[in-house]
Design a protein around this motif. Structure first.
Motif, PDB file in Angstrom:
ATOM      1  N   ARG A  71       0.826  -1.217   0.000  1.00  0.00           N
ATOM      2  CA  ARG A  71       0.000   0.000   0.000  1.00  0.00           C
ATOM      3  C   ARG A  71       0.856   1.261   0.000  1.00  0.00           C
ATOM      4  NH1 ARG A  71      -1.209   3.351   3.736  1.00  0.00           N
ATOM      5  NH2 ARG A  71      -0.411   2.121   5.461  1.00  0.00           N
ATOM      6  N   ASP A  72       1.982   1.221   0.739  1.00  0.00           N
ATOM      7  CA  ASP A  72       2.800   2.432   0.860  1.00  0.00           C
ATOM      8  C   ASP A  72       4.308   2.176   0.745  1.00  0.00           C
ATOM      9  OD1 ASP A  72       3.272   1.120   3.239  1.00  0.00           O
ATOM     10  OD2 ASP A  72       2.626   2.774   4.528  1.00  0.00           O
ATOM     11  N   GLY A  73       4.710   0.927   0.553  1.00  0.00           N
ATOM     12  CA  GLY A  73       6.129   0.626   0.391  1.00  0.00           C
ATOM     13  C   GLY A  73       6.911   0.460   1.687  1.00  0.00           C
ATOM     14  N   ALA A  74       6.244   0.516   2.836  1.00  0.00           N
ATOM     15  CA  ALA A  74       6.938   0.272   4.106  1.00  0.00           C
ATOM     16  C   ALA A  74       7.473  -1.160   4.093  1.00  0.00           C
ATOM     17  CB  ALA A  74       5.989   0.486   5.280  1.00  0.00           C
ATOM     18  N   TYR A  75       8.671  -1.369   4.660  1.00  0.00           N
ATOM     19  CA  TYR A  75       9.272  -2.709   4.548  1.00  0.00           C
ATOM     20  C   TYR A  75      10.175  -3.019   5.727  1.00  0.00           C
ATOM     21  CZ  TYR A  75      13.636  -0.403   3.381  1.00  0.00           C
ATOM     22  OH  TYR A  75      14.757   0.381   3.441  1.00  0.00           O
ATOM     23  N   CYS A  76      10.491  -4.299   5.854  1.00  0.00           N
ATOM     24  CA  CYS A  76      11.541  -4.796   6.734  1.00  0.00           C
ATOM     25  C   CYS A  76      12.420  -5.724   5.920  1.00  0.00           C
ATOM     26  CB  CYS A  76      10.983  -5.554   7.931  1.00  0.00           C
ATOM     27  SG  CYS A  76      10.344  -4.478   9.219  1.00  0.00           S
ATOM     28  N   LYS A  77      13.725  -5.502   6.030  1.00  0.00           N
ATOM     29  CA  LYS A  77      14.705  -6.311   5.303  1.00  0.00           C
ATOM     30  C   LYS A  77      15.521  -7.099   6.322  1.00  0.00           C
ATOM     31  CE  LYS A  77      18.517  -5.793   2.010  1.00  0.00           C
ATOM     32  NZ  LYS A  77      19.247  -4.813   1.186  1.00  0.00           N
ATOM     33  N   PHE A  78      15.600  -8.402   6.099  1.00  0.00           N
ATOM     34  CA  PHE A  78      16.350  -9.282   6.986  1.00  0.00           C
ATOM     35  C   PHE A  78      17.520  -9.878   6.209  1.00  0.00           C
ATOM     36  CE2 PHE A  78      11.881  -9.330   8.276  1.00  0.00           C
ATOM     37  CZ  PHE A  78      11.997  -8.845   9.572  1.00  0.00           C
ATOM     38  N   LEU A  79      18.705  -9.886   6.824  1.00  0.00           N
ATOM     39  CA  LEU A  79      19.911 -10.438   6.202  1.00  0.00           C
ATOM     40  C   LEU A  79      20.461 -11.553   7.076  1.00  0.00           C
ATOM     41  CD1 LEU A  79      21.791  -7.139   5.236  1.00  0.00           C
ATOM     42  CD2 LEU A  79      20.501  -8.646   3.717  1.00  0.00           C
ATOM     43  N   TYR A  80      20.865 -12.627   6.433  1.00  0.00           N
ATOM     44  CA  TYR A  80      21.511 -13.764   7.092  1.00  0.00           C
ATOM     45  C   TYR A  80      23.007 -13.503   7.019  1.00  0.00           C
ATOM     46  CZ  TYR A  80      22.116 -18.855   7.985  1.00  0.00           C
ATOM     47  OH  TYR A  80      22.422 -20.089   8.490  1.00  0.00           O
ATOM     48  N   GLU A  81      23.641 -13.247   8.164  1.00  0.00           N
ATOM     49  CA  GLU A  81      25.035 -12.832   8.190  1.00  0.00           C
ATOM     50  C   GLU A  81      25.869 -13.787   9.030  1.00  0.00           C
ATOM     51  OE1 GLU A  81      25.861  -8.895   7.346  1.00  0.00           O
ATOM     52  OE2 GLU A  81      24.052  -8.185   8.355  1.00  0.00           O
ATOM     53  N   CYS A  82      27.190 -13.641   8.919  1.00  0.00           N
ATOM     54  CA  CYS A  82      28.103 -14.554   9.592  1.00  0.00           C
ATOM     55  C   CYS A  82      29.363 -13.831  10.040  1.00  0.00           C
ATOM     56  CB  CYS A  82      28.477 -15.688   8.628  1.00  0.00           C
ATOM     57  SG  CYS A  82      29.558 -16.939   9.349  1.00  0.00           S
ATOM     58  N   ASP A  83      29.862 -14.208  11.212  1.00  0.00           N
ATOM     59  CA  ASP A  83      31.169 -13.767  11.699  1.00  0.00           C
ATOM     60  C   ASP A  83      32.060 -14.997  11.788  1.00  0.00           C
ATOM     61  OD1 ASP A  83      30.533 -11.071  12.015  1.00  0.00           O
ATOM     62  OD2 ASP A  83      29.863 -11.339  14.090  1.00  0.00           O
ATOM     63  N   GLY A  84      33.282 -14.868  11.300  1.00  0.00           N
ATOM     64  CA  GLY A  84      34.241 -15.964  11.390  1.00  0.00           C
ATOM     65  C   GLY A  84      35.065 -16.084  10.123  1.00  0.00           C
ATOM     66  N   PHE A  85      36.184 -16.814  10.219  1.00  0.00           N
ATOM     67  CA  PHE A  85      37.108 -16.964   9.092  1.00  0.00           C
ATOM     68  C   PHE A  85      36.590 -17.893   8.000  1.00  0.00           C
ATOM     69  CE2 PHE A  85      40.009 -15.865  12.642  1.00  0.00           C
ATOM     70  CZ  PHE A  85      40.462 -14.666  12.118  1.00  0.00           C
ATOM     71  N   LEU A  86      35.710 -18.832   8.334  1.00  0.00           N
ATOM     72  CA  LEU A  86      35.261 -19.831   7.360  1.00  0.00           C
ATOM     73  C   LEU A  86      33.808 -19.622   6.925  1.00  0.00           C
ATOM     74  CD1 LEU A  86      36.927 -22.962   9.012  1.00  0.00           C
ATOM     75  CD2 LEU A  86      37.782 -21.582   7.102  1.00  0.00           C
ATOM     76  N   CYS A  87      33.308 -18.404   7.073  1.00  0.00           N
ATOM     77  CA  CYS A  87      31.905 -18.125   6.715  1.00  0.00           C
ATOM     78  C   CYS A  87      31.597 -18.462   5.257  1.00  0.00           C
ATOM     79  CB  CYS A  87      31.580 -16.663   6.992  1.00  0.00           C
ATOM     80  SG  CYS A  87      31.447 -16.294   8.756  1.00  0.00           S
ATOM     81  N   ASP A  88      32.525 -18.186   4.354  1.00  0.00           N
ATOM     82  CA  ASP A  88      32.269 -18.433   2.927  1.00  0.00           C
ATOM     83  C   ASP A  88      32.012 -19.896   2.604  1.00  0.00           C
ATOM     84  OD1 ASP A  88      32.338 -15.801   2.217  1.00  0.00           O
ATOM     85  OD2 ASP A  88      34.416 -15.830   1.546  1.00  0.00           O
ATOM     86  N   ILE A  89      32.433 -20.805   3.475  1.00  0.00           N
ATOM     87  CA  ILE A  89      32.156 -22.228   3.231  1.00  0.00           C
ATOM     88  C   ILE A  89      31.144 -22.769   4.240  1.00  0.00           C
ATOM     89  CG2 ILE A  89      34.320 -22.713   2.040  1.00  0.00           C
ATOM     90  CD1 ILE A  89      35.301 -23.996   4.692  1.00  0.00           C
ATOM     91  N   GLY A  90      30.433 -21.867   4.907  1.00  0.00           N
ATOM     92  CA  GLY A  90      29.309 -22.275   5.743  1.00  0.00           C
ATOM     93  C   GLY A  90      29.618 -22.554   7.195  1.00  0.00           C
ATOM     94  N   SER A  91      30.788 -22.132   7.685  1.00  0.00           N
ATOM     95  CA  SER A  91      31.138 -22.385   9.075  1.00  0.00           C
ATOM     96  C   SER A  91      31.474 -21.056   9.754  1.00  0.00           C
ATOM     97  CB  SER A  91      32.338 -23.334   9.142  1.00  0.00           C
ATOM     98  OG  SER A  91      32.648 -23.619  10.483  1.00  0.00           O
ATOM     99  N   GLY A  92      30.757 -20.758  10.824  1.00  0.00           N
ATOM    100  CA  GLY A  92      30.981 -19.513  11.551  1.00  0.00           C
ATOM    101  C   GLY A  92      29.820 -19.256  12.484  1.00  0.00           C
ATOM    102  N   ASP A  93      29.716 -18.054  12.997  1.00  0.00           N
ATOM    103  CA  ASP A  93      28.624 -17.660  13.885  1.00  0.00           C
ATOM    104  C   ASP A  93      27.589 -16.900  13.054  1.00  0.00           C
ATOM    105  OD1 ASP A  93      27.076 -17.098  16.128  1.00  0.00           O
ATOM    106  OD2 ASP A  93      28.219 -15.290  16.613  1.00  0.00           O
TER     107      ASP A  93
END
Length: 168
Positions: A71-93
């Motif tokens: 109706r008016d463009g109000a939104y919420c954006k959620f991002l799945y993020e990671c901290d750690g050295f191996l985040c790119d291969i799926g391991s981290g916080d």
């Protein structure tokens, strides 16, 4: 003339053989819920669940999820993020961050799975519904890369759905 036609057919066949194969992504919604009628002041849980049907070349987690009040463009954006050295291969916080437009921000709580286990559900709990929340709401979800969700962006496979919310 006949040789030209044969060469043309052969050239077309080679072009088709070299053309990239576009396969249909298996990343899909299993359900999108939360539409319906509500009373002013009630809460609503809008939720989308995704899957990859257990295919190895896909990822069943989402990277970016955006719920929008059309109706008016109000939104919420959620991002799945990671901290750690191996985040790119799926391991981290892993954790979820959110950003919402001002009129939604104080009333929205993310709802989903433990991000260190899975990230297949993108939901938002809207507290204290008002008549301004009466609208079609869309959800747009982008899939993580097949190697994992630790990178800054998804893989470009995006899903879209809508639900109707009526507040009286």
């Amino acid at each position: 003339m006949m040789i030209s036609a044969l060469l043309l057919v052969a050239s077309a066949s080679l072009a088709l053989a070299r053309a990239p194969v576009h396969k249909q992504p298996r990343f899909a919604f299993t359900d999108v819920t939360g539409g319906g009628s509500y009373s002013v002041g009630q809460s609503a849980l809008l939720q989308a669940r995704v899957t990859d049907d257990d295919h190895l070349e896909e990822n069943d987690d989402w990277k970016v999820c955006i719920w929008t009040r059309l109706r008016d463009g109000a939104y919420c954006k959620f991002l799945y993020e990671c901290d750690g050295f191996l985040c790119d291969i799926g391991s981290g916080d892993f954790y979820i961050t959110s950003s919402c437009t001002a009129d939604l921000g104080s009333r929205i709580t993310f709802s989903g799975e433990d991000p260190n286990e899975h990230n297949r559900i993108c939901g938002m709990q809207i507290s204290r519904l008002t008549t301004a929340d009466t609208s079609k709401w869309s959800v747009q979800v982008e899939e993580c890369k097949v190697t994992g969700c630790g990178s800054n962006n998804g893989n470009g496979n995006t899903l879209y759905a809508e639900v109707d919310v009526l507040v009286k």
